[in-house]
Design an enzyme around this catalytic site. Structure first.
Site, mmCIF file in Angstrom:
data_model
loop_
_atom_site.group_PDB
_atom_site.id
_atom_site.type_symbol
_atom_site.label_atom_id
_atom_site.label_comp_id
_atom_site.label_asym_id
_atom_site.label_seq_id
_atom_site.Cartn_x
_atom_site.Cartn_y
_atom_site.Cartn_z
ATOM 1 C CE LYS A 174 24.445 40.651 41.354
ATOM 2 N NZ LYS A 174 25.225 41.816 41.807
ATOM 3 C CD GLU A 248 30.120 52.205 30.466
ATOM 4 O OE1 GLU A 248 31.345 51.906 30.482
ATOM 5 O OE2 GLU A 248 29.536 52.800 31.383
ATOM 6 C CB CYS A 282 33.009 53.862 32.666
ATOM 7 S SG CYS A 282 31.540 54.864 32.849
ATOM 8 C CD GLU A 381 38.158 50.916 33.580
ATOM 9 O OE1 GLU A 381 37.794 49.741 33.725
ATOM 10 O OE2 GLU A 381 37.400 51.817 33.185
HETATM 11 O O1 TXE Z 1 33.782 44.410 38.215
HETATM 12 P P1 TXE Z 1 32.766 43.314 37.661
HETATM 13 P P2 TXE Z 1 34.486 44.611 39.631
HETATM 14 C C1 TXE Z 1 36.030 47.797 36.022
HETATM 15 C C2 TXE Z 1 37.136 48.562 36.724
HETATM 16 C C3 TXE Z 1 37.336 47.761 37.982
HETATM 17 C C4 TXE Z 1 37.104 46.350 37.475
HETATM 18 C C5 TXE Z 1 36.759 45.312 38.512
HETATM 19 O O2 TXE Z 1 38.296 48.543 35.949
HETATM 20 O O3 TXE Z 1 38.622 47.934 38.498
HETATM 21 O O4 TXE Z 1 36.065 46.479 36.553
HETATM 22 O O5 TXE Z 1 35.589 45.695 39.246
HETATM 23 C C6 TXE Z 1 28.420 41.788 38.492
HETATM 24 N N1 TXE Z 1 27.645 37.417 35.875
HETATM 25 N N2 TXE Z 1 34.721 48.383 36.244
HETATM 26 O O6 TXE Z 1 35.162 43.351 40.063
HETATM 27 O O7 TXE Z 1 33.178 41.955 38.040
HETATM 28 C C7 TXE Z 1 28.841 42.282 39.857
HETATM 29 O O8 TXE Z 1 27.997 41.744 40.857
HETATM 30 C C8 TXE Z 1 26.845 38.474 36.035
HETATM 31 C C9 TXE Z 1 34.309 49.321 35.240
HETATM 32 O O9 TXE Z 1 33.532 45.201 40.577
HETATM 33 O O10 TXE Z 1 32.647 43.581 36.210
HETATM 34 C C10 TXE Z 1 28.658 43.772 39.701
HETATM 35 O O11 TXE Z 1 27.291 44.090 39.897
HETATM 36 N N3 TXE Z 1 27.178 39.557 36.754
HETATM 37 C C11 TXE Z 1 32.977 49.834 35.437
HETATM 38 C C12 TXE Z 1 29.035 44.032 38.224
HETATM 39 O O12 TXE Z 1 28.910 42.765 37.587
HETATM 40 C C13 TXE Z 1 28.387 39.575 37.334
HETATM 41 C C14 TXE Z 1 32.242 49.678 36.672
HETATM 42 C C15 TXE Z 1 30.443 44.568 37.967
HETATM 43 O O13 TXE Z 1 31.390 43.626 38.410
HETATM 44 C C16 TXE Z 1 29.273 38.490 37.200
HETATM 45 C C17 TXE Z 1 32.783 48.689 37.583
HETATM 46 C C18 TXE Z 1 28.852 37.376 36.430
HETATM 47 N N4 TXE Z 1 29.640 36.311 36.229
HETATM 48 C C19 TXE Z 1 33.991 48.097 37.354
HETATM 49 N N5 TXE Z 1 30.408 38.790 37.888
HETATM 50 C C20 TXE Z 1 32.443 50.804 34.452
HETATM 51 N N6 TXE Z 1 32.433 50.445 33.166
HETATM 52 O O14 TXE Z 1 32.006 51.872 34.830
HETATM 53 C C21 TXE Z 1 30.236 40.006 38.431
HETATM 54 N N7 TXE Z 1 29.009 40.501 38.100
#
Ligand code: TXE
Length: 480
Positions: A174, A248, A282, A381
């Site tokens: 996904k 992660e 990250c 973060e």
């Molecule tokens: O993250 P989400 P967001 C952190 C970073 C950022 C914050 C918010 O601090 O500011 O997260 O970003 C999918 N069930 N990181 O809102 O919600 C979504 O479609 C299943 C750290 O973008 O965690 C996307 O593909 N999947 C980081 C992915 O999860 C779901 C990288 C990330 O979204 C879902 C990105 C659900 N209920 C953000 N809700 C890193 N560790 O590198 C969302 N998704």
């Protein structure tokens, strides 16, 4: 405009009258593609196809070394299309071309590395008693789900998919609703080369198709990269089906600079660790802990570097690209605007208007000297080009501060004193510790994952294959 369809059971799914989501180029805020707004029905169809492929397709009987050869071929395919892929990744994420190019190379390296491992994941022979031959047999865990964020789309897709395919699983990816382009490229390749249902690509919102997938009883393992709250939600729905997760969840990683550090080496690494991918990494080095004795000198050098960085789109050869979307952009500016009067913005801290790209989401590289280590912007973060600085006095305070967040992903220790370096490294709660370096160029071979809320499990390296296997103990009574 590119219309990206779902890949389910070897078919491209997505008709005109389906619901489509616009994909935006963050450098210009223009629509560059559309994805299907995948839903629960799509999730169910994909899981059904995956389960069928797991039991019935020829994928099951392909020999491990042949799987390895196929993954090596995938690495070659990625390298042959490196220029096109880097352009796609830059367009989708806004990151500078040089960074996109290294992401593509890292993606190829994952397929190469796990391709090499495909026929080297062994079981054990366990001595128990005479006439009892006891062995462990390694089997694929089954249908693996890979939920990919938007910051390093092709790298993060490749790092877990390569390990899962190497061990004989069937995978469902996904991709992020913000960045589907390079995963779609991989989907076309796998569609051409693999039996149907072995690799499937789903698009849509995380809260819709993402949630439908993570709670599906037909999934056997979930690899998720993203935020802590979403990671917790993923883990809770996986728990209902007793499904293991690899999470992660980012970090608030410190660079700890002692008074004897070689600043000529430390400065470029500290800068790169927070401005790479506009801080949306990250493992970003988003906290600087500096010995008070050299704080002024180090900050002066960092401010000079930050001032020399060019902010803008990949097409203008910028050093720092845009923030991924309006929501993240507003969030980061909101955090900067609320830092309080006791803190000092030493450089940056503003939205940037780039000529010809005035609708892009640009923020200037920022250094904030914090009023206290407890402030929210030091603890949480930010996921933007924002470095928080706190001064320390003595090694004990340095270690205490380094460990004083909920995260524990990466740390950098800068000192010429080898004893001091080892002592600090041994006491830091962090999945990776770098001494006199930071990040070590991605390190496909290095285990990567977090202590505390930075996550569960390890990705990258030879260890990651453990996420994708089942171990069956087989005891054979021998009588002659
Ligand atoms: O993250 P989400 P967001 C952190 C970073 C950022 C914050 C918010 O601090 O500011 O997260 O970003 C999918 N069930 N990181 O809102 O919600 C979504 O479609 C299943 C750290 O973008 O965690 C996307 O593909 N999947 C980081 C992915 O999860 C779901 C990288 C990330 O979204 C879902 C990105 C659900 N209920 C953000 N809700 C890193 N560790 O590198 C969302 N998704």
């Amino acid at each position: 405009m590119d219309k990206i369809q779902l890949l389910i059971n070897g078919e491209w799914i997505g008709k005109k009258d389906d619901q489509w989501i616009n994909v935006i180029n963050p450098a210009s805020n223009e629509t560059i593609a559309q994805i299907v707004r995948g839903n629960e029905t799509h999730a169910n169809l994909a899981v059904q196809a995956a389960r069928f492929a797991l039991k019935n397709s020829e994928w099951k009987s392909i020999k491990p070394f042949e799987r390895g050869q196929f993954l090596q071929e995938t690495a070659r395919h990625i390298r042959e299309h490196a220029i096109e892929l880097a352009l796609l990744e830059s367009l989708d994420t806004g990151k500078p071309h040089a960074q996109a190019k290294s992401d593509i190379e890292a993606a190829a390296r994952y397929f190469e590395f796990y391709g090499g491992m495909a026929d080297k994941v062994f079981g054990d022979t366990i001595p128990i008693e005479e006439d009892l031959l006891n062995v462990t047999v390694i089997e694929p865990i089954g249908v693996t789900l890979h939920i990919v964020p938007w910051n390093y789309p092709i790298q993060i897709t490749s790092r877990s998919v390569a390990a899962a395919l190497a061990t004989g699983n069937v995978v469902i990816v996904k991709s992020s609703e913000d960045t589907p382009l390079t995963t779609n490229f991989l989907a076309k390749w796998f569609h051409e080369k693999l039996p149907k249902g072995v690799f499937q690509h789903l698009t849509g919102y995380g809260s819709e198709i993402g949630a439908a997938l993570t709670s599906h009883p037909g999934i056997n393992q979930i690899t998720f990269t993203g935020s802590v709250p979403t990671g917790i939600a993923v883990m809770k729905s996986a728990a209902d089906n007793v499904v293991p997760v690899t999470l992660e969840l980012g970090g608030k990683s410190p660079n700890i600079v002692f008074a004897d550090a070689d600043l000529a080496r430390a400065v470029p690494a500290i800068v790169n660790s927070i401005v790479q991918n506009a801080g949306q990494t990250c493992s970003a080095g988003s906290r600087l802990l500096v010995d008070e004795a050299i704080a002024e000198e180090l900050l002066e050098k960092l401010i000079e570097r930050f001032n020399s960085l060019k902010v803008g789109p990949p097409t203008l050869q910028a050093d720092v690209g845009p923030i991924i979307n309006q929501k993240q952009y507003n969030r980061i500016l909101g955090i900067i605007n609320e830092i309080g009067e006791d803190a000092k913005v030493l450089v940056g801290g503003k939205a940037v208007q780039v000529e010809g790209y005035t609708k892009g989401f640009y923020i200037s590289p920022t250094i904030i000297e914090a009023s206290s280590h407890n402030e929210t912007y030091v603890q949480e973060e930010i996921f933007g080009p924002v470095l928080s600085v706190v001064r320390f006095k003595g090694i004990e305070e340095a270690i205490e501060l380094a460990n004083a967040t909920d995260y524990g992903l990466v740390a950098g220790v800068w000192t010429k004193d080898i004893d001091q370096a080892h002592h600090v490294a041994s006491r830091i709660e962090s999945g990776q510790v770098f001494i006199n370096s930071y990040g070590a160029a991605g390190g496909v071979q290095m285990p990567f994952g977090g202590y505390k809320k930075s996550g569960i499990g390890r990705e990258k390296s030879h260890l990651a294959v453990q996420n994708y296997i089942q171990i069956k103990n087989l005891a054979i009574q021998v009588k002659y």
